[in-house]
Write an enzyme that holds these catalytic residues in place. Structure first.
Site, PDB file in Angstrom:
ATOM      1  N   ALA A 198       0.633  -1.058  -0.041  1.00 13.40           N
ATOM      2  CA  ALA A 198       0.030  -0.059   0.125  1.00 13.40           C
ATOM      3  C   ALA A 198       0.803   1.223   0.118  1.00 13.40           C
ATOM      4  O   ALA A 198       0.687   2.267  -0.991  1.00 13.40           O
ATOM      5  CB  ALA A 198      -0.900   0.090   0.987  1.00 13.40           C
ATOM      6  N   ASP A 389      -3.766  -2.662   4.092  1.00  9.85           N
ATOM      7  CA  ASP A 389      -4.233  -1.925   3.001  1.00  9.85           C
ATOM      8  C   ASP A 389      -5.050  -0.742   3.129  1.00  9.85           C
ATOM      9  O   ASP A 389      -5.239   0.052   2.568  1.00  9.85           O
ATOM     10  CB  ASP A 389      -4.533  -2.930   1.892  1.00  9.85           C
ATOM     11  CG  ASP A 389      -3.296  -3.341   1.115  1.00  9.85           C
ATOM     12  OD1 ASP A 389      -2.799  -4.300   1.682  1.00  9.85           O
ATOM     13  OD2 ASP A 389      -2.863  -3.117   0.119  1.00  9.85           O
TER      14      ASP A 389
HETATM   15  O1  MRU Z   1      -1.229  -7.464  -3.182  1.00  9.73           O
HETATM   16  P1  MRU Z   1      -0.028  -6.657  -2.434  1.00  9.73           P
HETATM   17  O2  MRU Z   1       1.358  -7.315  -2.452  1.00  9.73           O
HETATM   18  O3  MRU Z   1       0.063  -5.216  -2.981  1.00  9.73           O
HETATM   19  O4  MRU Z   1      -0.526  -6.614  -0.962  1.00  9.73           O
HETATM   20  C1  MRU Z   1       0.248  -6.175   0.129  1.00  9.73           C
HETATM   21  C2  MRU Z   1      -0.163  -6.233   1.328  1.00  9.73           C
HETATM   22  O5  MRU Z   1      -1.266  -6.841   1.678  1.00  9.73           O
HETATM   23  C3  MRU Z   1       0.500  -5.639   2.491  1.00  9.73           C
HETATM   24  O6  MRU Z   1       0.536  -6.376   3.576  1.00  9.73           O
HETATM   25  C4  MRU Z   1      -0.225  -4.122   2.699  1.00  9.73           C
HETATM   26  O7  MRU Z   1      -0.272  -3.452   1.460  1.00  9.73           O
HETATM   27  C5  MRU Z   1       0.794  -3.366   3.674  1.00  9.73           C
HETATM   28  S1  MRU Z   1       2.312  -3.027   2.916  1.00  9.73           S
HETATM   29  C6  MRU Z   1       3.194  -2.083   4.095  1.00  9.73           C
END
Ligand code: MRU
Length: 500
Positions: A198, A389
């Site tokens: 995110a 997210d």
């Molecule tokens: O689909 P992604 O790899 O973008 O998902 C990422 C996550 O779920 C993370 O845990 C979240 O974005 C936090 S990142 C600091």
């Protein structure tokens, strides 16, 4: 602690000395371990005051008010909130850290970095002093020297040629980079998850807007305005769940609206967009480091910490959120063994978390997602920490699919379940997790791996990228403003008040 002045007397009285200082265990052991953390910090801050400024709070306040830059002002507020929390002060009279965060002497010594980043460095240095004092009460030896876990993987970077991304689809086998020279290419790397996580998505989008402005053939700000909307719309359409994406685009929109009102020339707009994106980049690293400092307290002195997906340097501009907490704990001498869920289907845990933790020398074991329950039952996991997210106003947390299951398992086994996320991940406009849009990813991510088909032709496939963990399973939410506890609606409101 023996006293702030004594510490500073030993260290020298200059800001650059202090920032560069490595606080060794010997000095920590010479300090009084009976002193409380807050009291120790108070003295250290007092030492700062005497050694660095010799100014009154009123003078600091005046100095801060000279800063027009809203980013600086935001960081100043953050600094005040943080200082108040640490010191338990009931009134916002403590402005010393704020003054430090914006002092030109510090800014000169750390070129290009925003006030937020400078503040984080100062804060960490202060905390290291305190940690050194506390170290032997914790009876832990440091496997890693304080400050040595950089976690500074070049996830994304603004360059004169465009935005350079470490291609996360290729890790861990290949370390290759792609350079996006247009905003359309930035949108593409977000959709295809060359960059993901995110906070990293948010800053990438801001850089995409800056690239879009650079690309335009418009000659005036007004002529550029409709194109600006199209650029923002394209970037906003890339991934729906990570609220940092919309937060970053909204921030660029607010900046553009302000510049338009001021009648800024297009050249000024282009430069302001780059500056804003770079500020977001620096602020993100600063926030991660502060989260790391807060969260470190919550980690066990010794034992297993389970994490899901990748909320590390690769998901941010550096250091990470959940992995930042783990880095913070390890830097303090805690003996943490990380258990990384593989995280089907994109394998962020197996490929990315394992890769970046190994680069920092943090002991890591990858497990398949369906093994967590068994490991917990065996007593191998002492805490869980994950990223987010989007966090709704009631504390419900959207994170990588599978997080909800981990939270339930943690509850069943009496294991604390922490979420680490910057304030930009909190979406108070969304009342509960029910309203969080969940991205559905292409079926091929499930049906294929490494180009090979795994499932029979034509079988039904579901691929939601995220799930929602109800707030009742969350032990605490670690942010750069402090640690939130249930009831989250109240603690979120209170934390917002402290810093604004
Ligand atoms: O689909 P992604 O790899 O973008 O998902 C990422 C996550 O779920 C993370 O845990 C979240 O974005 C936090 S990142 C600091």
């Amino acid at each position: 602690m023996a006293g702030g002045d004594a510490v500073f007397g030993a260290r020298g009285a200059h800001a650059d000395d202090f920032l560069g200082a490595e606080i060794g265990a010997d000095e920590g052991q010479a300090a009084d371990p009976g002193g409380q953390r807050a009291a120790g910090l108070k003295e250290v801050f007092a030492g700062f005051h005497v050694a660095l400024q010799g100014k009154t709070d009123a003078q600091h306040k005046h100095e801060i008010q000279q800063h027009d830059d809203p980013v600086d002002k935001g960081q100043v507020r953050m600094a005040q909130g943080r200082a108040l929390q640490m010191l338990g002060e009931p009134t916002p009279k403590f402005t010393l850290l704020s003054g430090l965060a914006t002092r030109p002497v510090l800014r000169e010594n750390i070129s290009r970095l925003s006030a937020g980043r400078v503040f984080a460095e100062v804060l960490l240095a202060v905390e290291k002093l305190t940690w050194a004092g506390l170290k032997w009460t914790q009876n832990a030896t440091a496997p890693v020297e304080p400050g040595k876990l950089e976690g500074m993987i070049p996830t994304l970077e603004w360059t004169p040629d465009g935005v350079r991304f470490l291609d996360q689809t290729k890790l861990p086998l290949e370390e290759t980079f792609v350079v996006a020279t247009t905003y359309q290419q930035v949108a593409d790397v977000i959709v295809t998850m060359v960059v993901r996580g995110a906070p990293a998505i948010g800053v990438s989008a801001a850089m995409g807007v800056a690239l879009g402005a650079r690309q335009t053939e418009a000659e005036t700000t007004e002529e550029f305005a409709p194109e600006f909307e199209r650029i923002c719309d394209l970037l906003a359409g890339t991934r729906p769940t990570a609220v940092n994406l919309f937060w970053a685009i909204d921030r660029m929109k607010a900046l553009f609206a302000k510049l338009r009102t001021e009648g800024a020339a297009l050249a000024q707009v282009k430069q302001a967009f780059v500056d804003e994106a770079l500020s977001m980049y620096d602020e993100d690293i600063a926030a991660c480091k502060i989260m790391g400092a807060y969260g470190a307290d919550l980690m066990p002195n010794e034992g297993g910490v389970l994490t899901h997906c990748n909320a590390g340097a690769l998901a941010t501009c550096g250091y990470g959120t959940a992995l930042g907490v783990i880095r913070g704990a390890v830097e303090r001498g805690k003996r943490i063994h990380v258990f990384a869920d593989e995280t089907r289907p994109f394998l962020q845990g197996a490929r990315l978390t394992a890769w970046e933790l190994m680069a920092d020398g943090i002991p890591t074991t990858v497990l398949c997602d369906n093994m967590a329950a068994s490991l917990m039952r065996q007593g191998l996991i002492q805490a869980v920490v994950v990223g987010a997210d989007r966090i709704a106003a009631n504390g419900d947390v959207a994170n990588k699919i599978g997080t909800y299951a981990v939270a339930i398992l943690a509850r069943e086994h009496g294991i604390p379940f922490y979420v680490a996320a910057p304030w930009s991940t909190i979406d108070r406009a969304t009342a509960t997790g029910e309203q969080i849009p969940i991205e559905e990813r292409p079926a091929r991510e499930v049906t294929h791996h490494g180009g090979k088909q795994l499932t029979p032709y034509g079988v039904g496939i579901c691929n939601p990228a995220f799930d929602v963990t109800p707030a009742k399973y969350v032990t605490g939410i670690i942010t750069e403003r402090g640690v939130l506890r249930a009831p989250y609606a109240e603690s979120l409101s209170a934390m917002e008040l402290v810093v604004s």
